[in-house]
Design an enzyme around this catalytic site. Structure first.
Site, PDB file in Angstrom:
ATOM      1  N   TYR A  38      -6.306 -17.512 -29.968  1.00 11.78           N
ATOM      2  CA  TYR A  38      -5.433 -16.887 -30.231  1.00 11.78           C
ATOM      3  C   TYR A  38      -3.743 -17.259 -29.978  1.00 11.78           C
ATOM      4  CZ  TYR A  38      -2.930 -12.870 -31.411  1.00 11.78           C
ATOM      5  OH  TYR A  38      -2.221 -11.547 -31.558  1.00 11.78           O
ATOM      6  N   HIS A  88     -14.318   3.891 -10.393  1.00  7.82           N
ATOM      7  CA  HIS A  88     -12.777   4.145  -9.365  1.00  7.82           C
ATOM      8  C   HIS A  88     -11.757   3.911 -10.513  1.00  7.82           C
ATOM      9  CE1 HIS A  88     -11.365   1.225  -6.201  1.00  7.82           C
ATOM     10  NE2 HIS A  88     -10.586   1.632  -6.757  1.00  7.82           N
ATOM     11  N   SER A  97       0.670  -0.506  -0.081  1.00  7.71           N
ATOM     12  CA  SER A  97      -0.234   0.526  -0.081  1.00  7.71           C
ATOM     13  C   SER A  97       0.711   1.313   0.135  1.00  7.71           C
ATOM     14  CB  SER A  97      -0.952  -0.392   1.656  1.00  7.71           C
ATOM     15  OG  SER A  97      -1.950   1.616   1.360  1.00  7.71           O
ATOM     16  N   GLY A  98       0.727   2.349  -0.814  1.00  2.00           N
ATOM     17  CA  GLY A  98       1.498   3.896  -0.866  1.00  2.00           C
ATOM     18  C   GLY A  98       2.404   3.639  -1.077  1.00  2.00           C
ATOM     19  N   HIS A 138      -5.293  -4.650 -11.387  1.00  2.00           N
ATOM     20  CA  HIS A 138      -6.483  -3.593 -10.540  1.00  2.00           C
ATOM     21  C   HIS A 138      -5.425  -1.578 -11.336  1.00  2.00           C
ATOM     22  CE1 HIS A 138      -9.359  -0.194  -9.170  1.00  2.00           C
ATOM     23  NE2 HIS A 138      -8.489  -0.244  -8.208  1.00  2.00           N
ATOM     24  N   HIS A 171      -5.904   2.866 -12.949  1.00  2.00           N
ATOM     25  CA  HIS A 171      -7.512   3.812 -12.822  1.00  2.00           C
ATOM     26  C   HIS A 171      -6.533   4.357 -14.532  1.00  2.00           C
ATOM     27  CE1 HIS A 171      -6.826   4.441  -8.317  1.00  2.00           C
ATOM     28  NE2 HIS A 171      -7.356   3.128  -8.484  1.00  2.00           N
ATOM     29  N   TYR A 186     -12.968  -5.438 -32.619  1.00  2.00           N
ATOM     30  CA  TYR A 186     -13.186  -6.957 -32.584  1.00  2.00           C
ATOM     31  C   TYR A 186     -12.133  -7.373 -31.791  1.00  2.00           C
ATOM     32  CZ  TYR A 186      -7.883  -7.803 -34.442  1.00  2.00           C
ATOM     33  OH  TYR A 186      -6.954  -6.939 -34.874  1.00  2.00           O
ATOM     34  N   SER A 203      -1.705  -3.899  -0.238  1.00  2.00           N
ATOM     35  CA  SER A 203      -2.644  -3.007  -0.814  1.00  2.00           C
ATOM     36  C   SER A 203      -4.168  -3.117   0.024  1.00  2.00           C
ATOM     37  CB  SER A 203      -2.587  -3.698  -2.238  1.00  2.00           C
ATOM     38  OG  SER A 203      -3.997  -2.951  -2.732  1.00  2.00           O
ATOM     39  N   SER A 204      -4.963  -2.067  -0.018  1.00  2.00           N
ATOM     40  CA  SER A 204      -6.388  -1.848   0.787  1.00  2.00           C
ATOM     41  C   SER A 204      -7.179  -2.937   0.099  1.00  2.00           C
ATOM     42  CB  SER A 204      -6.559  -0.944   1.155  1.00  2.00           C
ATOM     43  OG  SER A 204      -6.640   0.424  -0.541  1.00  2.00           O
ATOM     44  N   GLU A 205      -6.958  -3.207  -1.770  1.00  2.00           N
ATOM     45  CA  GLU A 205      -7.394  -3.801  -1.959  1.00  2.00           C
ATOM     46  C   GLU A 205      -7.693  -5.101  -2.133  1.00  2.00           C
ATOM     47  OE1 GLU A 205     -10.312  -2.668  -2.707  1.00  2.00           O
ATOM     48  OE2 GLU A 205      -9.610  -0.260  -3.385  1.00  2.00           O
TER      49      GLU A 205
END
Length: 213
Positions: free
Chosen positions: A210, A157, A45-46, A95, A97, A116, A74-76
């Protein structure tokens, strides 16, 4: 210190989040799950990605207990662990942003199949409702809404992607940002022409085979 290869991969891909324009600052997070050992390795985290070292990567179990490491994870971590707990086909979560995709997430608007490349993600890029970051409610919301897709917009988010490998999950994150950018730019000119159901089904099927299998 254990899991050197996996730690190095998370450090390297964390830097790629910045260089590929998928996040800014310390936003987003990355994890890997080692099923045989029952541990999840996740970014701390951070800490800025270019300052993150291998020893900063946190090793946890899926109940949130730190197994190895002195850093705060991480807080997630729940957003990652819920997939490892319930999806045997998922060994990595990314994850981000990223700017264009997060724009659509802030509109809580899904991205329809105008190119596609959507076949690498699913039939479209869905968007889940807003939940507080770092909450278990967000983890549940993302897990319940993603369905069979490999990525989803997190309302107001960012973006979440999943894969069998870290490289696979990362590529989906790049594809979501690409298709979000196309959608935005196409709308600036006119109305995007969407793939029909037959074209979409063919694209999804072809992405299933693929590359090097």
């Amino acid at each position: 210190m254990n899991y050197l290869k996996e730690r190095e991969a998370i450090v390297d891909y964390g830097k790629k989040l910045i260089t590929e324009g998928l996040t800014t600052g310390t936003g987003g997070n990355i994890s890997l799950y080692l099923r045989e050992q029952g541990v999840m390795l996740i970014s701390p985290s951070g800490i800025p990605y270019f300052d993150t070292k291998m020893e900063d990567i946190v090793v946890m179990d899926l109940d949130g207990k730190v197994v190895e490491g002195d850093r705060k994870p991480s807080s997630e971590y729940d957003l990652h662990a819920i997939f490892y707990r319930n999806r045997p086909d998922v060994n990595s979560v990314v994850h981000t942003h990223s700017e264009y995709a997060t724009t659509f997430a802030c509109l809580q608007q899904e991205i329809e199949p105008l190119h596609y490349i959507i076949g690498s993600i699913g039939e479209k890029v869905r968007c889940c409702d807003y939940c507080t970051f770092g909450s278990y409610e967000l983890a549940e919301e993302a897990y319940n809404k993603i369905g069979k897709d490999k990525g989803i917009l997190l309302g107001n988010h960012g973006v979440l992607t999943i894969g069998k490998t870290l490289s696979a999950a990362f590529e989906v994150a790049k594809d979501i940002e690409f298709i979000a950018k196309l959608n935005y730019r196409a709308r600036c000119i006119g109305t995007p022409v969407l793939l029909n159901n037959e074209q979409l089904a063919e694209a999804v099927e072809k992405f299933g085979t693929y590359g090097q299998q």
